[in-house]
Scaffold this motif. Structure first.
Motif, PDB file in Angstrom:
ATOM      1  N   THR A 121       0.845  -1.192   0.000  1.00  0.00           N
ATOM      2  CA  THR A 121       0.000   0.000   0.000  1.00  0.00           C
ATOM      3  C   THR A 121       0.880   1.241   0.000  1.00  0.00           C
ATOM      4  O   THR A 121       1.831   1.331   0.779  1.00  0.00           O
ATOM      5  CB  THR A 121      -0.919   0.009   1.231  1.00  0.00           C
ATOM      6  N   ASN A 122       0.519   2.193  -0.849  1.00  0.00           N
ATOM      7  CA  ASN A 122       1.298   3.416  -1.014  1.00  0.00           C
ATOM      8  C   ASN A 122       0.517   4.611  -0.488  1.00  0.00           C
ATOM      9  O   ASN A 122      -0.476   5.026  -1.093  1.00  0.00           O
ATOM     10  CB  ASN A 122       1.635   3.606  -2.504  1.00  0.00           C
ATOM     11  N   TRP A 123       0.965   5.154   0.637  1.00  0.00           N
ATOM     12  CA  TRP A 123       0.393   6.377   1.186  1.00  0.00           C
ATOM     13  C   TRP A 123       1.416   7.513   1.083  1.00  0.00           C
ATOM     14  O   TRP A 123       1.723   8.188   2.056  1.00  0.00           O
ATOM     15  CB  TRP A 123      -0.032   6.185   2.644  1.00  0.00           C
ATOM     16  N   GLY A 124       1.966   7.697  -0.090  1.00  0.00           N
ATOM     17  CA  GLY A 124       2.919   8.769  -0.287  1.00  0.00           C
ATOM     18  C   GLY A 124       4.253   8.463   0.370  1.00  0.00           C
ATOM     19  O   GLY A 124       4.950   7.526  -0.018  1.00  0.00           O
ATOM     20  N   SER A 125       4.623   9.228   1.378  1.00  0.00           N
ATOM     21  CA  SER A 125       5.899   9.000   2.056  1.00  0.00           C
ATOM     22  C   SER A 125       5.881   7.746   2.925  1.00  0.00           C
ATOM     23  O   SER A 125       6.932   7.279   3.378  1.00  0.00           O
ATOM     24  CB  SER A 125       6.275  10.212   2.911  1.00  0.00           C
ATOM     25  N   LEU A 126       4.698   7.189   3.163  1.00  0.00           N
ATOM     26  CA  LEU A 126       4.549   5.963   3.948  1.00  0.00           C
ATOM     27  C   LEU A 126       4.135   4.805   3.048  1.00  0.00           C
ATOM     28  O   LEU A 126       3.238   4.944   2.215  1.00  0.00           O
ATOM     29  CB  LEU A 126       3.488   6.149   5.034  1.00  0.00           C
ATOM     30  N   GLY A 127       4.778   3.664   3.232  1.00  0.00           N
ATOM     31  CA  GLY A 127       4.350   2.431   2.585  1.00  0.00           C
ATOM     32  C   GLY A 127       4.176   1.348   3.633  1.00  0.00           C
ATOM     33  O   GLY A 127       4.943   1.278   4.592  1.00  0.00           O
ATOM     34  N   PHE A 128       3.151   0.525   3.493  1.00  0.00           N
ATOM     35  CA  PHE A 128       3.006  -0.623   4.388  1.00  0.00           C
ATOM     36  C   PHE A 128       2.473  -1.798   3.592  1.00  0.00           C
ATOM     37  O   PHE A 128       2.074  -1.658   2.430  1.00  0.00           O
ATOM     38  CB  PHE A 128       2.114  -0.303   5.598  1.00  0.00           C
TER      39      PHE A 128
ATOM     40  N   LEU B  20       8.425   2.875   6.240  1.00  0.00           N
ATOM     41  CA  LEU B  20       7.703   1.644   5.933  1.00  0.00           C
ATOM     42  C   LEU B  20       7.169   1.033   7.222  1.00  0.00           C
ATOM     43  O   LEU B  20       7.762   1.193   8.297  1.00  0.00           O
ATOM     44  CB  LEU B  20       8.622   0.638   5.226  1.00  0.00           C
ATOM     45  N   GLY B  21       6.055   0.301   7.110  1.00  0.00           N
ATOM     46  CA  GLY B  21       5.489  -0.279   8.314  1.00  0.00           C
ATOM     47  C   GLY B  21       4.620  -1.488   8.045  1.00  0.00           C
ATOM     48  O   GLY B  21       4.313  -1.834   6.907  1.00  0.00           O
ATOM     49  N   LEU B  22       4.196  -2.114   9.137  1.00  0.00           N
ATOM     50  CA  LEU B  22       3.279  -3.257   9.091  1.00  0.00           C
ATOM     51  C   LEU B  22       2.654  -3.436  10.463  1.00  0.00           C
ATOM     52  O   LEU B  22       3.148  -2.904  11.462  1.00  0.00           O
ATOM     53  CB  LEU B  22       4.016  -4.535   8.693  1.00  0.00           C
ATOM     54  N   PHE B  23       1.565  -4.173  10.499  1.00  0.00           N
ATOM     55  CA  PHE B  23       0.882  -4.551  11.742  1.00  0.00           C
ATOM     56  C   PHE B  23       0.980  -6.056  11.858  1.00  0.00           C
ATOM     57  O   PHE B  23       0.703  -6.780  10.888  1.00  0.00           O
ATOM     58  CB  PHE B  23      -0.579  -4.117  11.660  1.00  0.00           C
ATOM     59  N   THR B  24       1.379  -6.540  13.036  1.00  0.00           N
ATOM     60  CA  THR B  24       1.454  -7.982  13.214  1.00  0.00           C
ATOM     61  C   THR B  24       1.109  -8.341  14.655  1.00  0.00           C
ATOM     62  O   THR B  24       0.847  -7.474  15.497  1.00  0.00           O
ATOM     63  CB  THR B  24       2.846  -8.514  12.821  1.00  0.00           C
TER      64      THR B  24
ATOM     65  N   HIS C  34       8.350  -0.808  12.247  1.00  0.00           N
ATOM     66  CA  HIS C  34       8.731   0.345  11.457  1.00  0.00           C
ATOM     67  C   HIS C  34      10.126   0.172  10.860  1.00  0.00           C
ATOM     68  O   HIS C  34      11.021  -0.386  11.498  1.00  0.00           O
ATOM     69  CB  HIS C  34       8.745   1.602  12.336  1.00  0.00           C
ATOM     70  N   ARG C  35      10.270   0.674   9.643  1.00  0.00           N
ATOM     71  CA  ARG C  35      11.569   0.782   9.007  1.00  0.00           C
ATOM     72  C   ARG C  35      11.669   2.165   8.380  1.00  0.00           C
ATOM     73  O   ARG C  35      10.868   2.481   7.492  1.00  0.00           O
ATOM     74  CB  ARG C  35      11.737  -0.304   7.932  1.00  0.00           C
ATOM     75  N   PRO C  36      12.609   3.019   8.860  1.00  0.00           N
ATOM     76  CA  PRO C  36      13.563   2.807   9.939  1.00  0.00           C
ATOM     77  C   PRO C  36      12.877   2.798  11.304  1.00  0.00           C
ATOM     78  O   PRO C  36      11.671   3.038  11.401  1.00  0.00           O
ATOM     79  CB  PRO C  36      14.512   4.001   9.799  1.00  0.00           C
TER      80      PRO C  36
END
Length: 326
Positions: free
Chosen positions: A82-89, A124-128, A307-309
């Motif tokens: 998913t691309n939210w501009g400066s954020l991707g997850f 970059l991020g994710l939920f787990t 999160h990355r970084p």
């Protein structure tokens, strides 16, 4: 939803990864439900999520960012960027349970990381699952670090009063939408530089999944926005309004604007005849979390964002944002 990949078992069929096509949707959806249901110990894994749909909605939003793994010509797993501009997850990442621990999860990580490189996302991020060392270790290998718990909260919908300055994106004339999307980008960019929810706003409208709430402020500014899914076939499910993303303009009166945005979300749910309001809140935003509790929201699912970084992004005490990266 996969444990960390180990060495591929001897004799296992070769696995290939390719873009997810429309013909793959039913099988990818089934595997997604069964994988989560199996991990969570559901008595009927096939019924996991009920009328919630993560696979078709995310594929339709961006088919080029959806991928499947296949073995002997059969779909065995999928993943979505998913691309939210400066954020991707990314996510949900799922693999057929009988093929866990064979390296398929790692194979499905490769194309989404390529997407992030192409998009130029800087965070970059994710939920787990916060209680699963296996998941944390898999994603740590790709530079993701666990930081904050995220509470997926719900409350019973009351008949709320009308909210002054509330406009729905779906009610706007088509000629005005481009300018409104620019205003939305200015608001989210103030929350976190380069953050853009245009993809989500447009996808929700195009697929008929719900609507986006816009709170008008002074002059031409927006005070807030909330991208909401409503009912079955969306990411909300039966009798639910799900706030996939919400944010208010930062500043001294951000907390008051946040209260107004919560009012507007509950009002939308009541107008749609939905009994439950769901919203994710990262615990790196403690005042926003407290305000939701004070309104009667209670946590029904809890996970951790990675999160990355290893930086907070927009999950800090001054941010009044609703989201989760499931």
């Amino acid at each position: 939803m996969v444990p960390p990949a180990a060495e591929r078992k001897s004799g296992a069929a070769p696995v290939s990864v390719r873009p997810l096509g429309e013909a793959d949707l039913d099988r990818a959806d089934e595997i997604c439900r069964v994988a989560f249901g199996t991990f969570l110990g559901a008595p009927d894994p096939f019924g996991t999520f009920g009328s919630v749909d993560y696979v078709r909605t995310r594929w339709a939003a961006d088919p080029q960012a959806a991928f499947v793994a296949t073995a002997e010509g059969e779909v065995v797993g999928s993943n979505f960027a998913t691309n939210w501009g400066s954020l991707g997850f990314f996510g949900p990442l799922t693999v057929r349970p009988d093929l866990w621990d064979q390296g398929i999860g790692r194979r499905l990580m490769e194309p989404v990381m390529d997407c992030f490189d192409a998009w130029g996302n800087r965070h970059l991020g994710l939920f787990t699952f916060s209680h699963s060392p296996k998941h944390l270790e898999l994603y740590r290998r790709y530079g993701f670090w666990p930081r904050f718990l995220t509470a997926i909260m719900k409350k019973h919908v009351a008949d709320g009063a009308a909210v002054p300055g509330r406009v729905l994106y779906g009610d706007l004339p088509a000629a005005e939408r481009s300018d409104v999307l620019s205003l939305c980008g200015a608001l989210t960019g103030a929350v976190y530089e380069g953050l853009s929810l245009e993809r989500e706003i447009v996808a929700v409208h195009a697929q008929g999944l719900g609507d986006t709430i816009l709170l008008q402020g002074a002059g031409s500014e927006l005070d807030g926005l909330a991208v909401c899914h409503c009912g079955p076939g969306s990411e909300a499910g039966e009798d639910v309004c799900f706030v996939k993303f919400g944010a208010v303009r930062p500043g001294p009166e951000a907390a008051d604007r946040f209260e107004r945005l919560l009012d507007a979300c509950e009002r939308l749910a009541a107008e749609r005849g939905l009994g439950q309001l769901d919203a994710g809140m990262n615990l790196g935003r403690p005042d926003a979390y407290r305000r939701m509790i004070d309104r009667g929201f209670r946590t029904w699912l809890q996970g951790v964002t990675m999160h990355r970084p290893n930086e907070a992004g927009y999950s800090h005490p001054d941010a009044y944002v609703i989201d989760d990266w499931r």
